[in-house]
Scaffold this motif. Structure first.
Motif, PDB file in Angstrom:
ATOM      1  N   ALA A   2      57.302  22.619  49.786  1.00  0.00           N
ATOM      2  CA  ALA A   2      57.865  21.559  48.913  1.00  0.00           C
ATOM      3  C   ALA A   2      57.732  22.478  47.278  1.00  0.00           C
ATOM      4  O   ALA A   2      58.607  22.118  47.114  1.00  0.00           O
ATOM      5  N   LEU A   3      56.675  22.925  47.226  1.00  0.00           N
ATOM      6  CA  LEU A   3      56.673  23.573  45.490  1.00  0.00           C
ATOM      7  C   LEU A   3      55.289  24.572  45.947  1.00  0.00           C
ATOM      8  O   LEU A   3      54.795  24.944  46.659  1.00  0.00           O
ATOM      9  N   THR A   4      56.124  25.538  44.870  1.00  0.00           N
ATOM     10  CA  THR A   4      55.621  26.967  45.219  1.00  0.00           C
ATOM     11  C   THR A   4      55.186  26.961  43.552  1.00  0.00           C
ATOM     12  O   THR A   4      56.007  26.689  42.046  1.00  0.00           O
ATOM     13  N   CYS A   5      53.465  27.392  43.177  1.00  0.00           N
ATOM     14  CA  CYS A   5      53.440  27.999  42.155  1.00  0.00           C
ATOM     15  C   CYS A   5      53.934  28.906  41.933  1.00  0.00           C
ATOM     16  O   CYS A   5      53.325  29.806  42.404  1.00  0.00           O
ATOM     17  N   PHE A   6      54.778  29.272  40.802  1.00  0.00           N
ATOM     18  CA  PHE A   6      54.849  30.700  40.255  1.00  0.00           C
ATOM     19  C   PHE A   6      53.737  31.079  39.250  1.00  0.00           C
ATOM     20  O   PHE A   6      53.897  30.955  38.000  1.00  0.00           O
ATOM     21  N   ILE A   7      52.879  32.208  39.408  1.00  0.00           N
ATOM     22  CA  ILE A   7      52.105  32.243  38.582  1.00  0.00           C
ATOM     23  C   ILE A   7      52.466  33.472  37.863  1.00  0.00           C
ATOM     24  O   ILE A   7      52.111  34.724  38.599  1.00  0.00           O
ATOM     25  N   ARG A   8      52.838  34.410  35.758  1.00  0.00           N
ATOM     26  CA  ARG A   8      53.151  35.385  35.793  1.00  0.00           C
ATOM     27  C   ARG A   8      51.771  36.252  35.153  1.00  0.00           C
ATOM     28  O   ARG A   8      51.306  34.919  33.868  1.00  0.00           O
ATOM     29  N   TYR A   9      51.464  36.787  35.409  1.00  0.00           N
ATOM     30  CA  TYR A   9      49.799  37.713  34.464  1.00  0.00           C
ATOM     31  C   TYR A   9      50.148  38.714  33.617  1.00  0.00           C
ATOM     32  O   TYR A   9      51.476  39.396  33.822  1.00  0.00           O
ATOM     33  N   GLN A  10      50.022  38.688  32.699  1.00  0.00           N
ATOM     34  CA  GLN A  10      50.230  39.772  31.857  1.00  0.00           C
ATOM     35  C   GLN A  10      48.857  40.611  31.770  1.00  0.00           C
ATOM     36  O   GLN A  10      47.645  39.981  31.497  1.00  0.00           O
ATOM     37  N   ILE A  11      49.148  42.025  32.221  1.00  0.00           N
ATOM     38  CA  ILE A  11      47.655  42.191  32.442  1.00  0.00           C
ATOM     39  C   ILE A  11      47.187  43.584  31.872  1.00  0.00           C
ATOM     40  O   ILE A  11      48.491  44.365  31.105  1.00  0.00           O
ATOM     41  N   ASP A  12      45.973  44.137  32.087  1.00  0.00           N
ATOM     42  CA  ASP A  12      45.784  44.952  31.302  1.00  0.00           C
ATOM     43  C   ASP A  12      46.403  46.143  32.030  1.00  0.00           C
ATOM     44  O   ASP A  12      45.419  47.018  33.006  1.00  0.00           O
ATOM     45  N   PRO A  13      47.535  47.216  31.944  1.00  0.00           N
ATOM     46  CA  PRO A  13      47.391  48.428  32.167  1.00  0.00           C
ATOM     47  C   PRO A  13      46.721  49.359  33.005  1.00  0.00           C
ATOM     48  O   PRO A  13      46.618  49.866  34.144  1.00  0.00           O
ATOM     49  N   ASN A  48      54.826  47.410  33.528  1.00  0.00           N
ATOM     50  CA  ASN A  48      53.563  47.993  34.205  1.00  0.00           C
ATOM     51  C   ASN A  48      52.501  46.849  33.325  1.00  0.00           C
ATOM     52  O   ASN A  48      51.407  47.148  34.175  1.00  0.00           O
ATOM     53  N   ASP A  49      52.460  45.849  33.201  1.00  0.00           N
ATOM     54  CA  ASP A  49      51.876  44.848  32.324  1.00  0.00           C
ATOM     55  C   ASP A  49      51.978  43.522  33.111  1.00  0.00           C
ATOM     56  O   ASP A  49      51.249  42.664  33.023  1.00  0.00           O
ATOM     57  N   ILE A  50      52.365  43.483  33.789  1.00  0.00           N
ATOM     58  CA  ILE A  50      53.429  42.457  34.978  1.00  0.00           C
ATOM     59  C   ILE A  50      53.022  42.175  36.525  1.00  0.00           C
ATOM     60  O   ILE A  50      53.037  42.659  36.685  1.00  0.00           O
ATOM     61  N   ALA A  51      52.201  40.901  36.416  1.00  0.00           N
ATOM     62  CA  ALA A  51      51.811  40.994  37.490  1.00  0.00           C
ATOM     63  C   ALA A  51      52.650  39.614  38.005  1.00  0.00           C
ATOM     64  O   ALA A  51      52.769  38.293  37.381  1.00  0.00           O
ATOM     65  N   TRP A  52      52.293  38.842  39.294  1.00  0.00           N
ATOM     66  CA  TRP A  52      53.069  37.672  40.157  1.00  0.00           C
ATOM     67  C   TRP A  52      52.209  37.222  40.688  1.00  0.00           C
ATOM     68  O   TRP A  52      51.765  38.291  42.112  1.00  0.00           O
ATOM     69  N   PHE A  88      41.302  41.219  32.247  1.00  0.00           N
ATOM     70  CA  PHE A  88      41.678  42.851  32.853  1.00  0.00           C
ATOM     71  C   PHE A  88      43.788  41.793  32.850  1.00  0.00           C
ATOM     72  O   PHE A  88      44.386  42.102  32.766  1.00  0.00           O
ATOM     73  N   ILE A  89      42.567  40.953  32.927  1.00  0.00           N
ATOM     74  CA  ILE A  89      44.688  39.335  32.386  1.00  0.00           C
ATOM     75  C   ILE A  89      44.029  38.247  31.275  1.00  0.00           C
ATOM     76  O   ILE A  89      43.289  38.740  30.482  1.00  0.00           O
ATOM     77  N   LEU A  90      45.506  39.274  30.616  1.00  0.00           N
ATOM     78  CA  LEU A  90      45.597  39.209  28.578  1.00  0.00           C
ATOM     79  C   LEU A  90      45.985  37.772  28.561  1.00  0.00           C
ATOM     80  O   LEU A  90      46.459  37.342  27.679  1.00  0.00           O
ATOM     81  N   ARG A  91      46.347  37.870  29.863  1.00  0.00           N
ATOM     82  CA  ARG A  91      47.691  35.965  28.994  1.00  0.00           C
ATOM     83  C   ARG A  91      48.401  36.146  30.680  1.00  0.00           C
ATOM     84  O   ARG A  91      48.656  36.383  31.905  1.00  0.00           O
ATOM     85  N   GLU A  92      48.326  34.860  30.976  1.00  0.00           N
ATOM     86  CA  GLU A  92      48.634  33.646  32.079  1.00  0.00           C
ATOM     87  C   GLU A  92      49.511  32.477  31.958  1.00  0.00           C
ATOM     88  O   GLU A  92      49.386  31.612  31.180  1.00  0.00           O
ATOM     89  N   GLU A  93      50.739  32.385  32.535  1.00  0.00           N
ATOM     90  CA  GLU A  93      51.750  31.510  32.846  1.00  0.00           C
ATOM     91  C   GLU A  93      52.085  31.048  33.908  1.00  0.00           C
ATOM     92  O   GLU A  93      52.546  32.274  34.930  1.00  0.00           O
TER      93      GLU A  93
END
Length: 112
Positions: A2-13, A48-52, A88-93
């Motif tokens: 019923a719920l999905t957690c979307f995690i957006r990562y800014q990574i060190d490319p 080149n620095d966004i992963a999910w 290697f993870i610069l930011r996480e939302e």
């Protein structure tokens, strides 16, 4: 689900391979701890620095059980520590979205 957690990562490319190894480890850990892993996604073209990462849960209570299991999981704790040490993870939302059930896991329909 019923719920999905979307995690957006800014990574060190320049550490893309380290993030890929981190994501691959979650492929073992998340299901073991009770989450439904939809997948991790690395940048391919464009930025080149966004992963999910996408993880599904039946409800918030299932998520809380998952979090408790994750805290007890030695491989999970080690994976978090690896990310912390190598930075290697610069930011996480995180965003929580409600699934539209009629649109999930739809197979293609063959039409003559």
């Amino acid at each position: 689900m019923a719920l999905t957690c979307f995690i957006r990562y800014q990574i060190d490319p320049f550490q893309r391979a380290a993030f890929q190894a981190y994501a691959e480890a979650w492929g073992r850990i998340i299901p073991r701890c009770g989450g439904q892993l939809i997948g991790y996604f690395l940048p391919h073209e464009g930025s080149n620095d966004i992963a999910w990462g996408l993880i599904g849960f039946e409800d918030l209570a299932a998520y809380e059980r998952y979090r408790a299991a994750l805290r007890r999981d030695p491989e999970g704790r080690a994976n978090f520590e690896e990310a912390r040490q190598h930075r290697f993870i610069l930011r996480e939302e995180r965003s929580w979205l409600e699934d539209v059930a009629a649109t999930r896991d739809r197979a293609a329909e063959c039409r003559p």
